[in-house]
Design a protein around this motif. Sequence first.
Motif: not given
Length: 418
Positions: A103-104, A107-108, A113, A117, A262
Amino acid sequence: MKRKLLFIESNTTGTGMLALDKTKELGYDPVLLTNKPSRYEGLSDQSCEIVICDTNDTEKLADTIQLRFTLEDIAGITTTSEYYIYTVALLAKRFGWRGNSPDTVKTCRSKAAVRALLRDTPELYQPWFFTVDNVQKLEEINQQIQFPCIVKPVDDSGSNQVVKCLSYEELYQRVTDILAVKENVRRQPAAGVALIEEYVEGPEYSVEVFSYEGRHSIIGITDKSIGGEPYFIETGHIFPSLSTDQIKTIVETGVLSLLEKLDWRFGPCHLEIKIVNQKVFLVECNGRLAGGMIPELIRHATGMDVLKDQLKAAVGLSPELGRPPIQYAGIRFLIPQETGEIEEVTGIEQLQQMPGVKEVVCRAEPGKLVDRIVNAYGRLGYIIAVEADASKLHQLLNLIEKVELKMKERVSVAKLSE
């Protein structure tokens, strides 16, 4: 029998092949899983096991790994390619290897995203931004956009299609171009989303960070040279940065807050930033080592081998971080100034003989067709040099202007935009 470290693809700037060598130095056998071995210059010279498979399909990759290896033989998994860090995270979780949460990493991999965030994080400068997945939406927000602005794909790399726009007409065309792209350079499906955001003036830096067992180490700050507007071409780097102690304090505060937000916990992270109103403005977040040979600059400046540290972390060995710099190291890229066919390249031999010059690479050769550069993939080579004095280092790096690209029917001197 030695245990194996799996690589899912690689970058194409040189550190990817270095990583294979360094894996062997650590006592492990590197295995490169790739869908196109010919992509990698120098791979044929490596004594490395190569598995040709569909690296863009995680399920097929998992099947290939299970059929080809026993899990006891595998020490870990990693990549030096931005495009495969999410794949690595998924496989690491599936097989119990070390890595960040999928998930991390997901996002990156999305610039939009990350913006969402980090919204309202008090330690960071907050730019305005919009995401657009169709031109009708762009038309709806027309009156809210301020110019100049930046537009970029949410999921690409190498400054590809990152453009400064001065008018709505130009922005409309750039957004249309981004939305028309169906696959990236690795033939992965493109997100089909454009990020439009505030343009921020000022010097750009990159911050190199390494996290292990949840603890963050800021390796250092790199000064970046950018040119080629309306595009953003990285023309050179110097490590460590010549920035002030005040900037370093601002960077540390902002970057540590960003990493915690993050939930970044493992491995290298490369952050491109500016400083606005005494706060960090995040240009982009990349969940990998820096490109542009910055890991080599760090090695020359400090003796710290962050590429090897990435490999050590992947197999469960503690990285060796925290060495202070003992000199400056810099890189300057060879940038074509014209479109055309190269007839002759001169000046390379003189560069190689200069004291302080550590490496000279030139991919320009007679018969090669070159276009005006619009992203990192169009650079034709580089010079890496070291010096105890920063001003002398600049002088050394400027020698790349002596390299002359003779084009058919005209001559272009490979000068760099500062």
